[in-house]
Design an enzyme around this catalytic site. Sequence first.
Site, PDB file in Angstrom:
ATOM      1  N   THR A  62       6.772  17.822  -2.527  1.00 58.73           N
ATOM      2  CA  THR A  62       7.995  18.116  -2.505  1.00 58.73           C
ATOM      3  C   THR A  62       8.557  16.754  -3.428  1.00 58.73           C
ATOM      4  O   THR A  62       8.986  15.596  -2.758  1.00 58.73           O
ATOM      5  CB  THR A  62       8.672  18.233  -1.409  1.00 58.73           C
ATOM      6  OG1 THR A  62       8.485  17.054  -0.512  1.00 58.73           O
ATOM      7  CG2 THR A  62       8.467  19.394  -0.834  1.00 58.73           C
ATOM      8  N   LYS A  73      -5.026   5.319  -3.235  1.00 61.59           N
ATOM      9  CA  LYS A  73      -3.945   5.096  -2.163  1.00 61.59           C
ATOM     10  C   LYS A  73      -4.195   4.089  -1.227  1.00 61.59           C
ATOM     11  O   LYS A  73      -5.214   4.256  -0.894  1.00 61.59           O
ATOM     12  CB  LYS A  73      -3.311   6.470  -1.565  1.00 61.59           C
ATOM     13  CG  LYS A  73      -2.235   6.608  -0.665  1.00 61.59           C
ATOM     14  CD  LYS A  73      -2.014   7.853  -0.015  1.00 61.59           C
ATOM     15  CE  LYS A  73      -0.489   7.727   0.560  1.00 61.59           C
ATOM     16  NZ  LYS A  73      -0.336   9.086   1.291  1.00 61.59           N
ATOM     17  N   THR A 122       0.924  12.943  -2.415  1.00 59.85           N
ATOM     18  CA  THR A 122       0.200  11.669  -2.553  1.00 59.85           C
ATOM     19  C   THR A 122      -1.089  11.453  -1.942  1.00 59.85           C
ATOM     20  O   THR A 122      -2.010  10.404  -2.466  1.00 59.85           O
ATOM     21  CB  THR A 122       1.066  10.392  -2.111  1.00 59.85           C
ATOM     22  OG1 THR A 122       1.490  10.554  -0.787  1.00 59.85           O
ATOM     23  CG2 THR A 122       2.393  10.256  -2.914  1.00 59.85           C
ATOM     24  N   ASP A 123      -1.473  12.175  -0.780  1.00 58.04           N
ATOM     25  CA  ASP A 123      -2.739  11.910  -0.216  1.00 58.04           C
ATOM     26  C   ASP A 123      -3.902  12.132  -0.953  1.00 58.04           C
ATOM     27  O   ASP A 123      -4.911  11.101  -1.058  1.00 58.04           O
ATOM     28  CB  ASP A 123      -2.662  12.802   1.154  1.00 58.04           C
ATOM     29  CG  ASP A 123      -2.251  12.322   2.214  1.00 58.04           C
ATOM     30  OD1 ASP A 123      -1.237  11.363   2.090  1.00 58.04           O
ATOM     31  OD2 ASP A 123      -2.126  13.160   3.443  1.00 58.04           O
TER      32      ASP A 123
END
Lengths: 463, 656
Positions: free
Chosen positions: A109, A264, A185-186
């Site tokens: 989102t 990340k 983002t993971d």
Amino acid sequence: MSTVDPLKGYKGLARETLARLGVRVWSEVELTNDAGSVFTGVILPRSETFDDLHVVLKLKNGYNVGVHASRITGVVETGYKEAVYKIPEKDFPARPNLPKVTLLGTGGTIASRLDYRTGAVIPAFSPGELYGAVPELADICNLTTKKIFGVFSENMAMENYVVLARAIGDEIEAGADGIVIGHGTDTMGHTAAILSFMVQDTPVPIVLVGSQRSSDRPSSDAALNLIHSVRAAAYCDIAEVMICMFGPTSDRYGLLHRGTRCRKMHSSYRSTFRTIGDIPIAMVGRDGFTYLSRDFRKRDRSRKVQVDAVYDDRTTILYYYPGMRPDLVDALVEKGYRGIVIAGTGLGHINKPLYPAIKRAVEAGVHVVMTVQTLWGFAQMYVYDTGRDLLDIGIVPLENMLPETALMKLSWVLAHTDDRNEVMRMMRTPVSHEITAREPHNGYLIMQGGLPETQEWIRGHWK
Amino acid sequence: MAGSIDYREAGLIAGLEVHQQLLTPNKMFCRCPAGLYTETHDGEVLRHMRPTLSELGEYDGTALMEFKTKKNIVYLLHEDNVCTYEMDDTPPFLVNQQAVDIAIEQCLMLGCDIVDEVHIARKQYLDGSIPTGFQRTAIVGVNGRLPFRGRTISITQVSVEEDSCREVSDKGHLVVWRTDRLGMPLIETVTGPDLLTPEEVEEAILLVGRVCRSTGHVRVGIGASRQDVNVSVRGGRRVEIKGVPKASWARRLVHGEAIRQVNLLKLKDELIRRGFVDARSIEVDSADVTALFTASPLSFLTREGWDRFVAGEKRRPGFELGSGPFCVRAARLKGLAGTLAWPTQPELTFAHELAGRIRVIAGLDQSPILLHSEKWPDYSGWLAELRKVRGRLRCGPDDAVVVVWGPDEDTRTAVAEIRLRYIDAVGGVPNETRQPFEDGSTDFERILPGPDRMYPDTDSPPTRVTRERVEGLRASLPARPWDREARWDALGIPKNTAHFLIRRGGATLVEKLVAAGANERDAGFFVGEKLKFLKRKGVPVEAVPHERWVEMFRFFSQKPVLKEAWERIARETGRRPLDPLEATLSDLGLGDPPPAWRDSLLGVVAGAHTTGHDSSPGRLLRHATGLAMRSLRGKVPARDVIAILEVLLSATGGEA
């Protein structure tokens, strides 16, 4: 809508009580408990993970409270108002002189609106919805959006990458000046890596973007990330697969990271993505771009994009730890795995008891490659005897390729060939900087907090 | 007080939201220390807030207003008191259960119905006072009551929430916040709108404060408790006077707000009389009049004056400074002549209402913020300058003029805001949050938020509050302040002393002493008067553990003679607070008569004779007693000493 459970999320006692009292989710009620308190509000759906004892009400003042079902002595239904959510749409203004950018949605989102009653996030996605939420976009480009699928980032899998890669190819061929991919983002790093292999020779920027604070929060990084990524897709000169996320945690600028070299690095910080073993390609801010690297493929509309979207997901990463047992490797072979990326210690090491198991795996035709769990630095297996032994067994070192990138690449390569030499040639031949010849000295920078010089630097710069 | 008003006739009602910091070692949603304030920082973060769309697809009025201000928000961080949670880079940890317990205690004090399941909500604040853009808050109890002046004040709710940042500065478009206080647990106690006069508001603030203090688990000191006072008059609307730091400010603030609302309602009537009935009827247009003031004696209206101001204040583009070239902008307010000087608060006019909005929303904060046609500064040539402005705007005699200056974009925002404020005026009193000042005046702070900006915190699971937990807390609940006050009143303890004991935590000690067998009246006077006296004398009595005083009273009941030496014992205990009292008494040699103390009195009597003092029998006895008690106080009861001295003096001094 007839199949919707009128007591959504309620179980056990709470469900029985609501059913007996003849009220349902979204009933506007005056609920009285055994202490004589009257709660005026709306009955909310209940999260499936919560207990079966309480009824949740949103009170008129906006607060929620849970009332124990056994304490409810009376309910008067004063109304019923099912929340119908519609994200306000405004026509995204068409400006013929601005570049055309396509935003592909995968389920993250980027922009969204909050369901104020339940706290659920409703994604805003159409250009009209996005324009309503982030009107600045209209000053940057003409935006087209396509929802490819709606999955959380952790549920992205190989078949999704194929669909995504093909969609990117189609959009580029249809004339997009840049592609933005909204992504959780993971696993954004994994997607960026495999897209770097599946979509080659892109004439335009391909930019993945997401947010670390969901866009229903006033302090969200989503809008700024979206603005930065759309600007990068529309105008920047880098025709590669990139990740565009916050540079510092302050609202300052975004960084364009190369898809194969990015990771990340914090579970929740805004500035979580870091280029590993190299420097980011560029900064993107309010006033345009600051190119940090000269070593990138330039935008060139005449180049023809090559989509090669194939995979074999019989691959895995073995994250080595002291005392790892060899039967783990045997089990992988037995289960039919064809490729194993080892994230070894130090320069690329594992313990001796594993050697025979690895040897058996290689002899069984499994392709075994070595990366380093230190993330920074090269697998250099000639330095110690142990490394040389591993080379003899048939483990192939992948220099400074990140473990996740290696996994993505191995999956892609194994869909092309099973020939050991060809697999290893392809693995060791960089497509998009996944292996670099040199590590610049500023490619490894983890400032240690607390040191006087670091503190001095932090004091003088935006975090 | 300026302006007079019959509160009952005006229909004044007021309610309180009392915020009280809790005495927990850690913050509410992270493990940072609470109550550790710092005045320096070692890191800075720059952020902005964006409004999120409401349920109906609209932006919340407050949220939109705060977005319009285009504030750059800077947070100052100190590694000692903030972690990545406060800077909104880490999700919340589970809520501090100690804070929930204290909130439950407060609920029990007020007879609230405690909710069975506590749900954390987010309350949006886009002024930057909380880096997330919302405050985490939860209702713990509802439906309580407070005995007040022979009637009952309703307690709408008690909630537990995290504290916000402390403001360091707010200049133009840059607001700077310090984060040390951020995230500390608070309880908020909300009363119904049941207070009817300014005096009642002040008294109720103090009473709620005593309830909070009675739990013994709240912080004291500057900033530890702050209250918002909600005020309205009949026909007006709720206005929240935010962060009143002292109860004593409340009278003038509530009075001033009542007057303001009554005056705004009169203005509404006047506007309607003039035919202003809706938003469309309010016409405000503007023109760039910079050129008219290039040689004005009002130097702040000149480009050079502005440059000096910007340089002097070190205002930087992209931070404090708004966008666009310097501009003096004049607005014509069609048909609104006479409304700018309309009285509002005592000593203030409607122009002040405009100035507040312009300062906050347009970021134009150079004093005097605006000039207007009904009170133009007096200088040679002022009339000509004003005439030129009116001419440029083609003003008719019924039109009013407001002049603002600063970066062009901000002046445009200001003009739009002037119009919006007049539209609000057509409706009477706008719902606002207002900032209080010590002189009793208030200024605009923000539009009052509505329930739309509350939504569930999806990061935090609900907390079930079991009956066992509540009963456990009830069992050890200290007495309610009104119960204590009534009991002490009956014992003859003055009201001020009672309030002091409750406010400063002495009440708990009194009850411990009583539990250990002390007479309650004695204990009350000891803690409420004697210890207070010693503290004022510089004795560090606060460092003495309660158990020490309990021991003291136990010794008093065993050896009443010790009571006479209370001051010496207390002073010595203050000096060595960690020693058991037995050791202190033994070192002082107190408690038992010294050997041959009676014989020593002979010497005293002799000495008393040699001083050449006025030797009337009463005086001599008092003098001798004083001398004797210097060494015997706390060892021999004074009355025994007096009895012997009387005998000795009558035997030896018959001639006197």
